[in-house]
Design a protein around this motif. Sequence first.
Motif, PDB file in Angstrom:
ATOM      1  N   GLY A   4     -21.982 -14.049   0.431  1.00 40.41           N
ATOM      2  CA  GLY A   4     -20.766 -13.469   1.004  1.00 40.41           C
ATOM      3  C   GLY A   4     -19.961 -12.638   0.032  1.00 40.41           C
ATOM      4  N   ASP A   5     -20.533 -12.324  -1.148  1.00 37.36           N
ATOM      5  CA  ASP A   5     -19.810 -11.502  -2.124  1.00 37.36           C
ATOM      6  C   ASP A   5     -19.591 -10.094  -1.576  1.00 37.36           C
ATOM      7  N   VAL A   6     -18.437  -9.507  -1.902  1.00 37.54           N
ATOM      8  CA  VAL A   6     -18.075  -8.172  -1.434  1.00 37.54           C
ATOM      9  C   VAL A   6     -17.732  -7.305  -2.643  1.00 37.54           C
ATOM     10  N   LYS A   7     -18.352  -6.120  -2.720  1.00 36.55           N
ATOM     11  CA  LYS A   7     -18.102  -5.231  -3.848  1.00 36.55           C
ATOM     12  C   LYS A   7     -16.729  -4.576  -3.764  1.00 36.55           C
ATOM     13  N   GLY A   8     -16.214  -4.212  -4.949  1.00 38.86           N
ATOM     14  CA  GLY A   8     -14.926  -3.543  -5.036  1.00 38.86           C
ATOM     15  C   GLY A   8     -15.046  -2.068  -4.726  1.00 38.86           C
ATOM     16  N   PRO A   9     -13.940  -1.312  -4.713  1.00 41.47           N
ATOM     17  CA  PRO A   9     -12.606  -1.777  -5.119  1.00 41.47           C
ATOM     18  C   PRO A   9     -11.941  -2.656  -4.069  1.00 41.47           C
ATOM     19  N   ILE A  10     -11.207  -3.640  -4.547  1.00 42.91           N
ATOM     20  CA  ILE A  10     -10.512  -4.598  -3.679  1.00 42.91           C
ATOM     21  C   ILE A  10      -9.033  -4.575  -4.038  1.00 42.91           C
ATOM     22  N   THR A  11      -8.180  -4.490  -3.029  1.00 43.91           N
ATOM     23  CA  THR A  11      -6.735  -4.445  -3.239  1.00 43.91           C
ATOM     24  C   THR A  11      -6.202  -5.826  -3.594  1.00 43.91           C
ATOM     25  N   THR A  12      -5.355  -5.890  -4.621  1.00 44.77           N
ATOM     26  CA  THR A  12      -4.789  -7.177  -5.046  1.00 44.77           C
ATOM     27  C   THR A  12      -3.265  -7.221  -4.951  1.00 44.77           C
ATOM     28  N   ALA A  13      -2.625  -6.079  -4.722  1.00 47.44           N
ATOM     29  CA  ALA A  13      -1.167  -6.059  -4.547  1.00 47.44           C
ATOM     30  C   ALA A  13      -0.821  -4.952  -3.564  1.00 47.44           C
ATOM     31  N   VAL A  14       0.105  -5.243  -2.653  1.00 46.44           N
ATOM     32  CA  VAL A  14       0.503  -4.275  -1.639  1.00 46.44           C
ATOM     33  C   VAL A  14       2.018  -4.254  -1.507  1.00 46.44           C
ATOM     34  N   SER A  15       2.525  -3.141  -1.004  1.00 52.04           N
ATOM     35  CA  SER A  15       3.946  -3.027  -0.671  1.00 52.04           C
ATOM     36  C   SER A  15       4.087  -2.962   0.847  1.00 52.04           C
ATOM     37  N   LEU A  16       5.154  -3.532   1.355  1.00 49.38           N
ATOM     38  CA  LEU A  16       5.436  -3.533   2.782  1.00 49.38           C
ATOM     39  C   LEU A  16       6.838  -2.968   2.998  1.00 49.38           C
ATOM     40  N   VAL A  17       6.971  -2.043   3.913  1.00 48.06           N
ATOM     41  CA  VAL A  17       8.255  -1.398   4.181  1.00 48.06           C
ATOM     42  C   VAL A  17       8.485  -1.338   5.691  1.00 48.06           C
ATOM     43  N   ARG A  18       9.718  -1.642   6.097  1.00 47.09           N
ATOM     44  CA  ARG A  18      10.125  -1.430   7.483  1.00 47.09           C
ATOM     45  C   ARG A  18      11.636  -1.236   7.522  1.00 47.09           C
ATOM     46  N   ASN A  19      12.115  -0.627   8.562  1.00 45.64           N
ATOM     47  CA  ASN A  19      13.546  -0.466   8.785  1.00 45.64           C
ATOM     48  C   ASN A  19      14.035  -1.559   9.725  1.00 45.64           C
ATOM     49  N   ILE A  20      15.022  -2.315   9.276  1.00 45.13           N
ATOM     50  CA  ILE A  20      15.564  -3.412  10.064  1.00 45.13           C
ATOM     51  C   ILE A  20      17.038  -3.593   9.715  1.00 45.13           C
ATOM     52  N   ASN A  21      17.818  -3.830  10.703  1.00 44.20           N
ATOM     53  CA  ASN A  21      19.272  -4.017  10.508  1.00 44.20           C
ATOM     54  C   ASN A  21      19.900  -2.855   9.745  1.00 44.20           C
ATOM     55  N   ASN A  22      19.478  -1.649  10.114  1.00 40.98           N
ATOM     56  CA  ASN A  22      20.024  -0.418   9.534  1.00 40.98           C
ATOM     57  C   ASN A  22      19.789  -0.303   8.025  1.00 40.98           C
ATOM     58  N   LYS A  23      18.725  -0.878   7.537  1.00 41.27           N
ATOM     59  CA  LYS A  23      18.368  -0.713   6.129  1.00 41.27           C
ATOM     60  C   LYS A  23      16.862  -0.822   5.967  1.00 41.27           C
ATOM     61  N   GLU A  24      16.374  -0.365   4.824  1.00 38.72           N
ATOM     62  CA  GLU A  24      14.942  -0.424   4.534  1.00 38.72           C
ATOM     63  C   GLU A  24      14.625  -1.737   3.826  1.00 38.72           C
ATOM     64  N   GLN A  25      13.752  -2.495   4.419  1.00 39.16           N
ATOM     65  CA  GLN A  25      13.318  -3.754   3.802  1.00 39.16           C
ATOM     66  C   GLN A  25      12.052  -3.506   2.988  1.00 39.16           C
ATOM     67  N   ARG A  26      12.036  -4.056   1.773  1.00 39.34           N
ATOM     68  CA  ARG A  26      10.901  -3.852   0.878  1.00 39.34           C
ATOM     69  C   ARG A  26      10.339  -5.203   0.436  1.00 39.34           C
ATOM     70  N   ILE A  27       9.037  -5.335   0.557  1.00 40.40           N
ATOM     71  CA  ILE A  27       8.350  -6.578   0.185  1.00 40.40           C
ATOM     72  C   ILE A  27       7.095  -6.218  -0.593  1.00 40.40           C
ATOM     73  N   ILE A  28       6.803  -7.005  -1.603  1.00 47.21           N
ATOM     74  CA  ILE A  28       5.555  -6.861  -2.365  1.00 47.21           C
ATOM     75  C   ILE A  28       4.815  -8.187  -2.329  1.00 47.21           C
ATOM     76  N   VAL A  29       3.519  -8.113  -2.046  1.00 50.04           N
ATOM     77  CA  VAL A  29       2.647  -9.300  -2.047  1.00 50.04           C
ATOM     78  C   VAL A  29       1.567  -9.072  -3.090  1.00 50.04           C
ATOM     79  N   SER A  30       1.349 -10.065  -3.949  1.00 48.77           N
ATOM     80  CA  SER A  30       0.341  -9.971  -5.005  1.00 48.77           C
ATOM     81  C   SER A  30      -0.605 -11.153  -4.915  1.00 48.77           C
ATOM     82  N   GLY A  31      -1.886 -10.883  -5.112  1.00 51.92           N
ATOM     83  CA  GLY A  31      -2.888 -11.941  -5.128  1.00 51.92           C
ATOM     84  C   GLY A  31      -3.034 -12.580  -6.487  1.00 51.92           C
TER      85      GLY A  31
END
Length: 796
Positions: free
Chosen positions: A686-713
């Motif tokens: 079940g091994d999978v070759k790279g490139p593989i993403t290990t950190a992502v940014s998430l952005v959305r507009n909510i409550n009249n502001k931009e929300q920013r989230i980062i997730v890292s593996g």
Amino acid sequence: MNTIFRVAKTELRILFYSPIAWFLMIVFLIQCGMSYVGLLNNTAKVQELGGIGALYLNNITARIFLGRSGLFGYVMQNLYLYIPLLTMSLISRETGSGTIKLLYSSPIKVREIVLGKYLAMMVYCLILVAIVSIFIISGLFHIQHVETGMLMTSILGFYLLLCAYAAIGLFMSTLSTYQVISAICTFIMIGILSYIGELWQRIAFVRELTYFLSINGRAQKMLMGMVTTKDIVYFIVIVYIFLGFSIYKLKDGMESKAWGIKAMRYVAVLASALLIGYISSIPAFIGYYDATFNKTNTLTPRLQRIMKDMKGEPLEVTGYANLVDGKYYVAGPDTYNENLGRWEAYMRFKENINIKTVCYYDSALSNPYLFKTYPGKNLKQIADQFAKMYDMELSSYLTPQEIHKVIDLRPESNRYVMQLKWKGEKAWLRVFDDMQVWPSETEVAVVLKRLQKAKLPKVAFVTGDLERDIYKMSSRDYTMLTNLPTFRYSLVNQGFDVQSVSLDSQEIPADIAVLVLADPKLDLSANAKSKLAQYISKGGNLLIAGEPGRQTIINPLLSALGVQMTSGLLVQETKNDSPSAVMQEITPFAGTFYKPLGGAVKNNTRVSTPGAAGLTWSDSSAFTIRPLLKTLPKISWNRMKPFDPEMMVSARVDTTDVPKKDIIARPVNGRDPRKLGIITFSPADGDVKGPITTAVSLVRNINNKEQRIIVSGDADLIGNAELSNTSTANFYFSTGIFCWLGGGEYPIDTSRPEAQDKKLNVSIKQIAVLKIIYVWVLPAILVLCGSILLIRRKRK
């Protein structure tokens, strides 16, 4: 005025009818040519060889012309060899031969004699400048986008220095009928003016005087492209002093007056010169001109605005120097003038900055080996040893009890630190344990914003479930990232306030800018999950960092975001390191978070992740998701089958049998290498070759502001161990993600555009031809001209 010109003309005729003037010009030309060609050749080699050296090839103008090893630096270091030989005979020749008596009896005034001879030297100095200008003009053609303004100010500084030395030499030639003695006296006086700025710095009034009289560094500012009225006036004052002394010395031979009257003449000249110098040094009266392309000698526009907002009440800077601390040398009592120079750029925009230093001795809390180094001695005895080393009396330092009554520096580990005070507000400005040591404009700007009561972004780190600790120095924890005073890129030094929060017993503070959940080892309670969900739903910014093996803890929290950590462990092909030590490429989008991080992207500097899991996400997520880190293609993959990284010496992508020669025959973690294995890529598992993403940014507009989230593996990439590695971009990445999460205002951007002079227009072969021209042909032409003139003169 005509008489002055006639004297100057006569002196130039005498000068060029002697071999010494021609000899010095020829030697000067050869030295300039060898220096310029050598520096040009070294730069061309780096450019043509390419590689890492060419990548960092910039500021070529400064590299070739400025600094101690540059053309101007080399020439100025040797000026003291030329000027005394030229000036030693100006007056001593007249007094030694008796012709001075004829001048005394003639209708020519003494000041006309002195000014005429000095004018002749100014003309000769212009000839030396013209010789240097040959290479300046060459540089305009040999260097792409050359820093023209910096070269022009360098010529000005060089000429003013020559004129100052000539005035000194002229006065010294009045002191003796022996030319050699005059030359030696000139050497000595130039040496005194070069080093006087380092003398008596512990006496407040005297150090101000010696700082003004010191010639060392005056021309250096002009070499770096900064012209100030204070420095120009200084050279004029030096010329005024020694020409005035020369005039009165010659008058002493003509007049019979009391020694007191004669002495008062010199005192009047010196006193008036010091008065002019004092007035010209008042910050409010100093004019500045920065000729550099990127205004490198001037505070950045952002910091200028901060300084202008601090008008009115003075800014007090109090440095606390601990005698037994390792950073005492930075700004002890012997470095007052040097410390003053560091603040000069800030005084340009705020004149009323008051600087003082408090010296004391106390335990060096950052040096646990202090008492082991001096066994059997107490703190006072150790401090006494240090005081003797610095030629100081221990009584001039505050004792621990006395400094504790003034201020408690133990939270700063009793290191050298500056306390800035303005309008009743106080803030610490620190020095750091790196090559630069002194705080840059970024760190100073942050402290000034604290004094202005600016709202700084707060970062809260979740605790209670064995998350990463911001107060521990173990390799996995986050002290360096958050609040280590001695680390420049620690958040507290970059404009953030940090705190910890337990979701089980505390509410999430409403005023925080970012919440961090870093690698919880235990499942969060229902109460903690509820608070976290509410924080996300309200639009709070968030960083979630997980670790391989704890997907069951992190993934339920990530499900609402549309992101998941994959099973398995990322590995990378290697022969020398652990397979789980995976290097990550920074995406161009991540490079927009923070300018130095963008530079790391451009230079292909990577982020180290010692044990990371990949990330997947859903296209139907409410967030716009973009990758920040990716593993290297071809040589990385996601390994599904468990393995012990300490039992593996290498990893391979291919599945062929590994030859015995590929197994490293060296102990690994104390184990026999013959008992260690090599992992390989296995699609069947079940091994999978790279490139593989290990950190992502998430952005959305909510409550009249931009929300920013980062997730890292991976949570280790911003841990103490990885931030200590200066060969990676981890500390840029850590600062960059908090800059983005915090809204982008901090760290304060004090960067400047890149230098444009990055390339030469000549090759090594062409430089070989230039060497023949500069070192052989041009000096030969001077030799020919000088020989013809001298031979014709001899015939006449």
